[in-house]
Write an enzyme that holds these catalytic residues in place. Structure first.
Site, PDB file in Angstrom:
ATOM      1  N   SER A 144     -24.520 -40.371 -77.676  1.00 18.50           N
ATOM      2  CA  SER A 144     -23.432 -40.613 -76.726  1.00 18.50           C
ATOM      3  C   SER A 144     -22.692 -39.313 -76.443  1.00 18.50           C
ATOM      4  CB  SER A 144     -22.453 -41.661 -77.278  1.00 18.50           C
ATOM      5  OG  SER A 144     -21.672 -41.097 -78.319  1.00 18.50           O
ATOM      6  N   SER A 200     -19.457 -38.728 -76.954  1.00 17.33           N
ATOM      7  CA  SER A 200     -18.145 -38.687 -77.614  1.00 17.33           C
ATOM      8  C   SER A 200     -17.823 -37.328 -78.222  1.00 17.33           C
ATOM      9  CB  SER A 200     -18.069 -39.767 -78.699  1.00 17.33           C
ATOM     10  OG  SER A 200     -18.905 -39.443 -79.797  1.00 17.33           O
ATOM     11  N   LYS A 255     -18.362 -37.234 -85.908  1.00 21.28           N
ATOM     12  CA  LYS A 255     -17.060 -36.848 -85.375  1.00 21.28           C
ATOM     13  C   LYS A 255     -16.615 -35.556 -86.056  1.00 21.28           C
ATOM     14  CE  LYS A 255     -16.831 -40.801 -83.110  1.00 21.28           C
ATOM     15  NZ  LYS A 255     -17.048 -40.842 -81.646  1.00 21.28           N
ATOM     16  N   SER A 263     -13.966 -41.544 -76.798  1.00 19.32           N
ATOM     17  CA  SER A 263     -14.447 -41.525 -78.176  1.00 19.32           C
ATOM     18  C   SER A 263     -13.809 -42.647 -78.973  1.00 19.32           C
ATOM     19  CB  SER A 263     -14.122 -40.175 -78.834  1.00 19.32           C
ATOM     20  OG  SER A 263     -14.467 -40.190 -80.207  1.00 19.32           O
TER      21      SER A 263
END
Length: 311
Positions: free
Chosen positions: A89, A91, A146, A259
């Protein structure tokens, strides 16, 4: 999926190793004895083909002997050293793009067994700014990636699209890294450009964000409202404020308005950490439009300029 694959590798390694060991200790000596008897009755030395006909190795044992070294090496490498992941993705844009294939250093935050993920050896802990792969706290079958923003004991505020960090400090300590203790330190931000990335028709602002000891780029959508109503509400704090518990971390994506991260679901326990993202080893473009004859998952190009260490 990654967890199931790890378990499958361990089962294949143990299974093939056990078959090879049983054959080596029990059946191979019997085959050698039959060959020795046949050799003693023969007037000429036996060639390998003849020996194989006299005492053939079972196919399952031969297969296990062939694959065990390779499977064992893959299992050790993937479980304890490096594991490949694909970015699914946007994010973590602009740092990581869809189509990036990365290596995650598994031993950065401790050595864990590949099945139950229990800690075998303490090695280190995430530093603020590290890009980390971890098991999603709400569904540990899913891997998330992350950036580490808050360390244990830190107080984090995300307000008006800007980070403020009050670092955890020991008694009498005046500074933690480049941050003042007892104060909310506003993380410095500098606009890089406004027309490189888009979310639909809206341009995203690329910003250089300077965490202590490390600068990195993030994306901000100036038109997007902050969804405070969806934020994880920690008892005793404001809607956009969080205090990181001990042995936990606060993670955020670099694409701040696109996100699902700690702002929505809270903290990542230490035991959920998988490893540190360190290297992009391949990066594919996927530009197949609706009129293309190729499926959307077929790459249309390679972004060689993205290969290298992750900042």
């Amino acid at each position: 999926m990654a967890g199931y694959f790890s378990i499958l590798l361990v089962i294949l390694t143990l299974g093939s190793g056990l078959i090879w060991l049983v054959d080596h200790l029990v059946y191979a000596p019997k085959r050698r004895e039959r060959i020795a008897i046949a050799q003693g009755a023969s007037q000429i030395p036996l060639d390998e083909d003849t020996k194989a006909q006299i005492a053939p190795m079972p196919a399952i044992a031969e297969g296990a002997k062939s694959i065990f070294p390779m499977i064992a090496a893959i299992t050790i490498f993937r479980s304890f050293i490096f594991e490949p992941f694909q970015i699914p993705s946007g994010s973590m844009m602009p740092t990581l793009l869809v189509g990036d294939f990365i290596l995650v250093q598994k031993y950065s935050y401790g050595v864990k067994d590949p099945v139950w993920r229990s800690q075998l050896l303490e090695v280190g802990e995430p530093e603020r700014g590290d890009i980390v792969v971890f098991k999603y706290p709400l569904d540990e079958r899913v891997d998330f990636i992350k950036r580490t923003i808050g360390l244990p004991g830190d107080r984090i505020v995300y307000r008006n699209k800007r980070l403020y960090i009050q670092p955890h400090c020991e008694a009498g300590q005046e500074k933690s890294g480049e941050m003042l203790c007892g104060e909310y330190n506003a993380v410095d931000m500098e606009i890089i450009n406004r027309d490189e990335f888009f979310q639909g028709p809206m341009p995203l602002v690329r910003i250089n964000e300077s965490l202590p000891g490390q600068a990195h780029h993030i994306l901000i959508n100036p038109e997007a409202l902050e969804m405070k109503g969806r934020y994880f509400q920690q008892p005793g704090t404001k809607a956009d404020e969080w205090v990181v518990p001990q042995d936990s971390y606060f993670m955020m994506g670099d694409n701040r308005d696109n996100s699902q991260d700690g702002r929505m679901w809270g903290f990542v326990p230490k035991e959920n950490l998988v490893g540190k993202a360190v290297f992009i080893w391949m990066s594919f473009e996927f530009d197949n439009g609706p009129d293309s004859l190729l499926p959307s998952w077929v790459p249309t190009g390679v972004r060689f300029e993205r290969l290298g260490s992750i900042q």
